[in-house]
Design a protein around this motif. Structure first.
Motif, PDB file in Angstrom:
ATOM      1  N   ALA A   1       0.844  -1.202   0.000  1.00  0.00           N
ATOM      2  CA  ALA A   1       0.000   0.000   0.000  1.00  0.00           C
ATOM      3  C   ALA A   1       0.878   1.251   0.000  1.00  0.00           C
ATOM      4  N   VAL A   2       0.366   2.297  -0.639  1.00  0.00           N
ATOM      5  CA  VAL A   2       1.073   3.580  -0.673  1.00  0.00           C
ATOM      6  C   VAL A   2       0.246   4.594   0.104  1.00  0.00           C
ATOM      7  N   HIS A   3       0.912   5.304   0.986  1.00  0.00           N
ATOM      8  CA  HIS A   3       0.284   6.302   1.838  1.00  0.00           C
ATOM      9  C   HIS A   3       0.872   7.673   1.533  1.00  0.00           C
ATOM     10  N   ARG A   4       0.124   8.724   1.883  1.00  0.00           N
ATOM     11  CA  ARG A   4       0.601  10.111   1.749  1.00  0.00           C
ATOM     12  C   ARG A   4       0.590  10.713   3.153  1.00  0.00           C
ATOM     13  N   THR A   5       1.655  11.420   3.491  1.00  0.00           N
ATOM     14  CA  THR A   5       1.674  12.104   4.778  1.00  0.00           C
ATOM     15  C   THR A   5       0.724  13.300   4.722  1.00  0.00           C
ATOM     16  N   ARG A   6       0.197  13.663   5.871  1.00  0.00           N
ATOM     17  CA  ARG A   6      -0.678  14.840   5.937  1.00  0.00           C
ATOM     18  C   ARG A   6       0.126  16.123   6.094  1.00  0.00           C
ATOM     19  N   THR A   7       1.330  15.992   6.629  1.00  0.00           N
ATOM     20  CA  THR A   7       2.210  17.143   6.834  1.00  0.00           C
ATOM     21  C   THR A   7       3.589  16.797   6.296  1.00  0.00           C
ATOM     22  N   ALA A   8       4.489  17.750   6.384  1.00  0.00           N
ATOM     23  CA  ALA A   8       5.852  17.533   5.898  1.00  0.00           C
ATOM     24  C   ALA A   8       6.695  16.712   6.867  1.00  0.00           C
ATOM     25  N   SER A   9       6.278  16.584   8.098  1.00  0.00           N
ATOM     26  CA  SER A   9       7.063  15.884   9.103  1.00  0.00           C
ATOM     27  C   SER A   9       6.944  14.369   8.948  1.00  0.00           C
ATOM     28  N   LEU A  10       8.093  13.702   9.080  1.00  0.00           N
ATOM     29  CA  LEU A  10       8.108  12.239   9.064  1.00  0.00           C
ATOM     30  C   LEU A  10       8.376  11.674  10.451  1.00  0.00           C
ATOM     31  N   ASP A  11       8.506  12.539  11.457  1.00  0.00           N
ATOM     32  CA  ASP A  11       8.805  12.086  12.815  1.00  0.00           C
ATOM     33  C   ASP A  11       7.677  11.221  13.380  1.00  0.00           C
ATOM     34  N   GLU A  12       6.478  11.724  13.361  1.00  0.00           N
ATOM     35  CA  GLU A  12       5.297  10.974  13.775  1.00  0.00           C
ATOM     36  C   GLU A  12       4.198  11.270  12.763  1.00  0.00           C
TER      37      GLU A  12
END
Length: 152
Positions: A108-119
């Motif tokens: 599956a491919v997901h998109r982050t909601r924000t630019a942060s990859l921390d959480e």
């Protein structure tokens, strides 16, 4: 898309290409496969495609080269992409607007909601890489027809 881009936008197009994989890309894909968390279809993709750069479609769309995915993995580790929130997702690209695309081991491919990859908070955008690439193609087609790529 680029034929009348300058007339429509007032400036020449940037880089808009699907670059075939070279030997270095294929070697990086092999290393990515050995890392163990990449879906099989992503490894197959990187065996033929070096990267996708559509700099002029919306804010831009990118599918990073396998070497960049490996570098991201080495420098920042995997991203929490599963229901159990175990670090396992690979950052494979972005939409040029600060959101990243993350491929989970199951495909599956997901998109982050924000630019942060921390959480990161993730939204599933495709069940697998094939569907994700079809959505990218639809964004390009929509952009050529209406100058709007939609939101992927």
């Amino acid at each position: 898309m680029t034929d009348d881009f300058e007339r429509r936008h007032g400036f020449p197009p940037g880089t808009n290409e699907v670059r075939p994989a070279d030997h270095a890309d294929q070697a990086a894909a092999h290393l990515l496969a050995r890392a163990g968390s990449a879906p099989a279809d992503l490894i197959t993709f990187y065996g033929s495609i070096g990267d996708v750069t559509w700099g002029d479609v919306g804010n831009s769309y990118f599918v990073a080269p396998a070497a960049d995915v490996l570098l991201q993995l080495e420098e920042y580790a995997a991203v929490d992409a599963g229901a159990d929130r175990k670090p396992c997702g690979l950052v494979i690209g972005s939409n040029g607007g600060g959101q990243s695309y993350v491929a989970a081991p199951g495909g599956a491919v997901h998109r982050t909601r924000t630019a942060s990859l921390d959480e990161p908070e993730l939204d599933r955008v495709a069940d697998d890489l094939r569907q994700f690439l079809e959505l990218l193609e639809q964004a390009l087609t929509r952009f050529v027809a209406s100058n709007e790529p939609g939101h992927l």
